[in-house]
Design a protein around this motif. Structure first.
Motif, short mmCIF file in Angstrom:
data_model
loop_
_atom_site.label_atom_id
_atom_site.label_comp_id
_atom_site.label_asym_id
_atom_site.label_seq_id
_atom_site.Cartn_x
_atom_site.Cartn_y
_atom_site.Cartn_z
N ALA A 19 -0.25 -9.07 -0.11
CA ALA A 19 0.13 -7.63 -0.40
C ALA A 19 0.29 -7.15 -1.99
O ALA A 19 0.54 -6.29 -1.93
N LEU A 20 0.36 -8.45 -2.79
CA LEU A 20 1.50 -7.83 -3.99
C LEU A 20 0.14 -6.80 -4.53
O LEU A 20 -0.27 -5.85 -5.21
N VAL A 21 -1.57 -7.75 -5.23
CA VAL A 21 -2.56 -6.59 -5.19
C VAL A 21 -2.69 -6.09 -4.17
O VAL A 21 -3.27 -4.44 -4.84
N ALA A 22 -2.55 -5.22 -2.54
CA ALA A 22 -2.34 -4.12 -2.23
C ALA A 22 -1.59 -3.56 -2.98
O ALA A 22 -2.00 -1.82 -3.13
N LEU A 53 -0.95 13.19 -1.96
CA LEU A 53 0.01 12.55 -2.96
C LEU A 53 0.99 12.56 -1.23
O LEU A 53 1.32 11.30 -0.88
N ALA A 54 0.64 13.11 -0.29
CA ALA A 54 1.41 12.30 0.71
C ALA A 54 1.03 10.98 1.10
O ALA A 54 2.21 10.37 1.28
N LEU A 55 -0.48 10.78 1.14
CA LEU A 55 -0.91 10.22 2.01
C LEU A 55 -1.24 8.76 1.09
O LEU A 55 -0.29 7.78 1.68
N THR A 56 -1.01 9.14 -0.55
CA THR A 56 -1.48 7.56 -1.06
C THR A 56 0.35 7.14 -1.26
O THR A 56 0.87 6.15 -2.35
N GLY A 57 1.23 7.91 -1.46
CA GLY A 57 2.81 8.34 -1.06
C GLY A 57 3.06 7.30 -0.64
O GLY A 57 4.18 6.38 -0.27
N GLY A 58 2.59 7.48 1.02
CA GLY A 58 3.11 6.89 2.25
C GLY A 58 2.59 5.32 2.14
O GLY A 58 2.75 3.88 2.83
N LEU A 79 -1.04 -3.83 10.69
CA LEU A 79 -2.06 -2.35 10.90
C LEU A 79 -2.22 -2.46 10.20
O LEU A 79 -2.72 -0.96 9.34
N PHE A 80 -0.78 -1.42 10.05
CA PHE A 80 -0.11 -0.52 8.97
C PHE A 80 -0.15 -0.68 7.33
O PHE A 80 -0.29 0.00 6.77
N GLY A 81 -0.41 -2.13 6.90
CA GLY A 81 -0.63 -2.29 5.49
C GLY A 81 -2.29 -2.44 5.50
O GLY A 81 -2.47 -2.33 4.35
N LEU A 82 -2.79 -2.49 6.33
CA LEU A 82 -4.30 -2.37 6.47
C LEU A 82 -4.58 -0.98 6.50
O LEU A 82 -5.50 -0.50 5.39
N ALA A 83 -4.27 -0.30 6.98
CA ALA A 83 -4.37 1.09 7.10
C ALA A 83 -3.94 2.15 5.33
O ALA A 83 -4.54 2.51 5.05
N ALA A 84 -2.76 1.54 4.96
CA ALA A 84 -2.44 2.08 3.86
C ALA A 84 -3.36 1.69 2.36
O ALA A 84 -3.45 2.53 1.84
N VAL A 85 -4.08 0.35 2.56
CA VAL A 85 -5.21 -0.30 1.68
C VAL A 85 -6.41 0.60 2.04
O VAL A 85 -6.71 1.27 1.10
N VAL A 86 -6.30 0.75 2.85
CA VAL A 86 -7.39 1.52 3.32
C VAL A 86 -7.63 3.27 2.57
O VAL A 86 -8.32 3.85 2.50
N ALA A 87 -6.26 3.70 2.71
CA ALA A 87 -5.70 5.08 2.49
C ALA A 87 -6.28 5.12 1.15
O ALA A 87 -7.13 6.16 0.24
N ALA A 88 -5.14 4.52 0.12
CA ALA A 88 -5.92 4.14 -1.25
C ALA A 88 -6.94 3.55 -1.32
O ALA A 88 -7.46 4.12 -2.94
N SER A 89 -7.94 2.71 -0.39
CA SER A 89 -9.20 2.47 -1.46
C SER A 89 -9.94 4.13 -1.00
O SER A 89 -10.78 4.27 -1.86
N VAL A 90 -10.44 4.93 -0.08
CA VAL A 90 -10.52 6.01 0.18
C VAL A 90 -10.40 6.65 -1.29
O VAL A 90 -11.45 7.53 -1.24
N TYR A 91 -9.35 7.27 -1.49
CA TYR A 91 -8.34 7.75 -2.52
C TYR A 91 -9.44 7.29 -3.78
O TYR A 91 -10.90 8.46 -4.45
#
Length: 116
Positions: A19-22, A53-58, A79-91
């Motif tokens: 979680a810290l790395v994510a 900004l909204a996506l990476t902020g969320g 699942l939400f944590g995984l989606a958050a990492v995927v969104a940041a990774s896509v950016y």
């Protein structure tokens, strides 16, 4: 039963480190998105700066909640944590290189085949 007493803290430590790395990844994506100009996003054909900004902020918000939620109402937000990492990774993998190149602009010493 003694094995369970040893495995549970190790499992919690591994999840905390992940979680810290994510969260670090999500913070990096948010900070990088905030520092680029809005017209660089539009010039590259990517979505608007406000969208990213909204996506990476969320994603960062979900990362913070995931890091500090210790078994309470939120759990680990799997699942939400995984989606958050995927969104940041896509950016970071798709949008950041394009926006970074667009922000450089041209140089006065550029010819048709490169610098001179």
């Amino acid at each position: 039963m003694d094995g369970e007493l040893i495995i549970r803290p190790v499992e919690q430590a591994v999840f905390f480190i992940l979680a810290l790395v994510a969260l670090g990844l999500e913070l990096w994506a948010l900070a990088d998105c905030a520092r680029h100009k809005a017209n660089a996003f539009e010039a590259t054909g990517k979505r608007t700066k406000g969208f990213w900004l909204a996506l990476t902020g969320g994603a960062t918000l979900v990362g913070v909640i995931s890091l500090f939620a210790s078994g309470g109402i939120f759990g680990t937000l799997g699942l939400f944590g995984l989606a958050a990492v995927v969104a940041a990774s896509v950016y970071l993998a798709d949008v950041r290189p394009a926006v970074k190149d667009a922000g450089r602009g041209g140089s006065r010493n550029m010819g048709p085949y490169g610098p001179w």
